[in-house]
Scaffold this active site. Structure first.
Site, short mmCIF file in Angstrom:
data_model
loop_
_atom_site.label_atom_id
_atom_site.label_comp_id
_atom_site.label_asym_id
_atom_site.label_seq_id
_atom_site.Cartn_x
_atom_site.Cartn_y
_atom_site.Cartn_z
N LYS A 83 -6.37 -11.87 13.19
CA LYS A 83 -5.17 -11.72 13.34
C LYS A 83 -4.66 -11.62 14.67
CE LYS A 83 -1.64 -11.01 9.60
NZ LYS A 83 -1.34 -10.27 8.57
O1 G3P Z 1 0.82 -9.44 6.45
C1 G3P Z 1 2.04 -9.80 7.12
C2 G3P Z 1 3.10 -9.68 6.12
O2 G3P Z 1 2.72 -10.22 5.02
C3 G3P Z 1 4.00 -8.38 6.19
O3 G3P Z 1 5.18 -8.53 5.41
O4 G3P Z 1 6.97 -7.51 3.93
O5 G3P Z 1 6.13 -6.30 6.07
O6 G3P Z 1 7.68 -8.26 6.26
P1 G3P Z 1 6.33 -7.64 5.54
#
Ligand code: G3P
Length: 219
Positions: free
Chosen positions: A83
């Site tokens: 990633k």
């Molecule tokens: O894994 C990346 C992503 O899904 C993070 O989400 O909730 O931190 O915006 P968030």
């Protein structure tokens, strides 16, 4: 559409795998920091139970460092997707890694242009951050996903759209309608997706009618 679980917590992954509707896992440095165990132990536990794609994120800011970390992560197991953030250094590193056949998930994607460039450098997945875009644009996140879908379809790009930053159950159905290839969903929202008040009401009536009838199972 595939469903991934967005967590680094082995217990959540183990439980979600039992539910049967999970195809893979995405992690990020924040999620890893919440587990409270050494990163190596966490990764080993996750890779020991997941056959589908597992996204593990790099930390370096420069292309050389990202490539070095990406190579190390990719060697852990064949289902690892490295990633990498959508930065200039990230694109350069992704091009280097994908040229060597390494699978990359380009993350922190907040624009159609960033998604376009992820496809150009051969990323397997691009992760548009629906929830965070919604927060900053007053609910335009689903439009973002459909615009990326449109561009990818125009040019038959093979990069898969992995809708990330899913903040509620509505987001999941929205990205399914918008044609995302994958949605990565936190544990609590996955569980909530199974929930409907009419299912609970219906089940309660079935149980009551069954009890009242005196019927029995197994036959
Ligand atoms: O894994 C990346 C992503 O899904 C993070 O989400 O909730 O931190 O915006 P968030």
């Amino acid at each position: 559409m595939q469903l991934f679980i967005d967590t680094a917590k082995p217990d959540e992954i183990r439980q979600a795998l039992k539910w049967g509707f999970i195809d893979g896992v995405t992690t990020n440095p924040t999620l890893a920091s919440e587990v409270g165990k050494p990163y190596k132990d966490v990764i080993t536990e996750i890779l020991g139970m997941v056959n589908g794609p597992v996204s593990l994120e790099t930390i370096a800011d420069d292309a050389v460092g990202i490539v070095r970390e990406g190579l190390a992560l990719s060697k852990l197991q064949s289902n690892v997707y490295v990633k990498i953030p959508c930065t200039l250094a990230g694109y350069e590193a992704t091009k280097t890694l994908t040229s060597e056949g390494i699978k990359v998930n380009m993350t922190l994607c907040f624009s159609v242009n960033q998604a376009l460039l992820a496809a150009k450098v051969g990323a397997s997945f691009v992760s548009p951050y629906l929830g965070r875009v919604d927060d900053f644009t007053d609910g335009l996140g689903d439009e973002f996903i459909s615009r990326v879908r449109h561009v990818y379809d125009n040019y038959h790009f093979k990069t898969k759209i992995l809708a990330a930053s899913i903040h509620d159950v509505e987001h999941v159905s929205q990205v399914a309608e918008m044609g995302a290839d994958i949605a990565t969903v936190p544990f609590a929202i996955l569980r909530e997706m199974t929930d409907h008040p009419l299912t609970k009401l219906g089940q309660a009536k079935f149980h009551k009618d069954w009890q009242d009838s005196g019927l029995t199972l197994p036959i």
